[in-house]
Design a protein around this motif. Structure first.
Motif, mmCIF file in Angstrom:
data_model
loop_
_atom_site.group_PDB
_atom_site.id
_atom_site.type_symbol
_atom_site.label_atom_id
_atom_site.label_comp_id
_atom_site.label_asym_id
_atom_site.label_seq_id
_atom_site.Cartn_x
_atom_site.Cartn_y
_atom_site.Cartn_z
ATOM 1 N N LEU A 1 -12.346 -6.296 -21.238
ATOM 2 C CA LEU A 1 -11.646 -7.583 -21.238
ATOM 3 C C LEU A 1 -11.344 -8.031 -22.659
ATOM 4 O O LEU A 1 -10.237 -8.515 -22.947
ATOM 5 N N ARG A 2 -12.288 -7.875 -23.560
ATOM 6 C CA ARG A 2 -12.064 -8.281 -24.942
ATOM 7 C C ARG A 2 -10.988 -7.424 -25.601
ATOM 8 O O ARG A 2 -10.185 -7.918 -26.384
ATOM 9 N N ILE A 3 -10.978 -6.131 -25.278
ATOM 10 C CA ILE A 3 -9.950 -5.249 -25.830
ATOM 11 C C ILE A 3 -8.570 -5.689 -25.355
ATOM 12 O O ILE A 3 -7.588 -5.665 -26.114
ATOM 13 N N CYS B 1 -4.063 -3.948 -39.117
ATOM 14 C CA CYS B 1 -5.012 -4.776 -39.861
ATOM 15 C C CYS B 1 -5.714 -5.747 -38.913
ATOM 16 O O CYS B 1 -6.941 -5.878 -38.914
ATOM 17 N N GLY B 2 -4.922 -6.426 -38.079
ATOM 18 C CA GLY B 2 -5.497 -7.340 -37.101
ATOM 19 C C GLY B 2 -6.314 -6.618 -36.054
ATOM 20 O O GLY B 2 -7.362 -7.103 -35.616
ATOM 21 N N MET B 3 -5.844 -5.444 -35.643
ATOM 22 C CA MET B 3 -6.555 -4.677 -34.622
ATOM 23 C C MET B 3 -7.900 -4.171 -35.142
ATOM 24 O O MET B 3 -8.888 -4.138 -34.399
ATOM 25 N N ALA B 4 -7.953 -3.778 -36.408
ATOM 26 C CA ALA B 4 -9.226 -3.322 -36.996
ATOM 27 C C ALA B 4 -10.256 -4.444 -36.953
ATOM 28 O O ALA B 4 -11.419 -4.221 -36.585
ATOM 29 N N LEU B 5 -9.829 -5.655 -37.301
ATOM 30 C CA LEU B 5 -10.731 -6.803 -37.240
ATOM 31 C C LEU B 5 -11.152 -7.082 -35.805
ATOM 32 O O LEU B 5 -12.337 -7.319 -35.518
ATOM 33 N N GLY B 6 -10.176 -7.043 -34.874
ATOM 34 C CA GLY B 6 -10.475 -7.322 -33.473
ATOM 35 C C GLY B 6 -11.434 -6.314 -32.866
ATOM 36 O O GLY B 6 -12.348 -6.678 -32.118
ATOM 37 N N CYS B 7 -11.247 -5.042 -33.181
ATOM 38 C CA CYS B 7 -12.132 -4.002 -32.650
ATOM 39 C C CYS B 7 -13.534 -4.129 -33.230
ATOM 40 O O CYS B 7 -14.533 -3.950 -32.516
#
Length: 212
Positions: free
Chosen positions: A128-130, A106-112
């Motif tokens: 870098l952002r990844i 869930c957090g990774m979907a938002l981050g991506c």
């Protein structure tokens, strides 16, 4: 440009595949739930930040004020919305491993998605952002997930959510530097990952921490 946009979501796709292979009880529907809920948090987060950051209090008067602003705007708003969006996850029939994996995605979907938006806006540092922003979103989502899991198990603890808010805010504060202070954002990220492990252990093995 298309290739770069696809690259923004590669971590999400890769981690989905790894979790499905590594956790027998982690079902595809959990991954879909996570991705949809993570993306659903984007609009309310953006709307709240857009409305709140224009208040006089959030003008950058000093360095300490910038830190408080980061904790409130990035930490409190983003983590509160993510927590609310994760509430529909049906944890009753899930193991702790599957639930925490779902929270991570869930957090990774938002981050991506956020990384893709930054790329479209002209920010080129995708890798870098990844390696940083996507990870902090994922770790903080797991901490908020720990709060949800423990609350539903009758062992409510505010600490994991508080950690999520503070660590996200502190990370954003130091990530804004372009000197040696930037490395404190990496230290914050590593501390967040460590806290994820600690709170997962407390959630998954309650008997070992019953006295805490």
């Amino acid at each position: 440009m298309v290739v770069s946009l696809v690259l923004c979501f590669c971590p999400l796709i890769l981690v989905c595949a790894v979790l499905r292979a590594a956790i027998a009880e982690f079902q595809i529907k959990y991954a879909l739930w996570a991705i949809l809920l993570g993306l659903a948090s984007v609009i309310p987060i953006a709307a709240l930040q857009f409305a709140v950051e224009r208040l006089p209090f959030f003008q950058p008067y000093s360095l300490a004020h910038v830190l408080v602003t980061a904790i409130l705007l990035n930490g409190l708003i983003e983590e509160s919305v993510k927590l609310v969006c994760m509430l529909p996850i049906p944890s009753r029939n899930m193991t702790a491993r599957a639930f925490f994996a779902t929270a991570l995605l869930c957090g990774m979907a938002l981050g991506c998605f956020e990384t893709a938006v930054y790329f479209i806006s002209g920010v080129q540092q995708i890798t870098l952002r990844i390696a940083t922003a996507v990870v902090i979103h994922s770790a903080c989502a797991m901490l908020s997930g720990a709060y949800i899991w423990l609350h539903r198990a009758g062992r409510a603890r505010a600490a994991p959510f508080v950690f999520a808010v503070l660590l996200h805010g502190v990370y954003n504060f130091f990530a804004g530097f372009d000197n040696l202070f930037w490395w404190f954002s990496v230290a914050t990220l590593l501390f967040a990952v460590l806290e994820c492990r600690i709170w997962y252990q407390r959630a998954a093995h309650p008997n070992e921490y019953s006295a805490q």
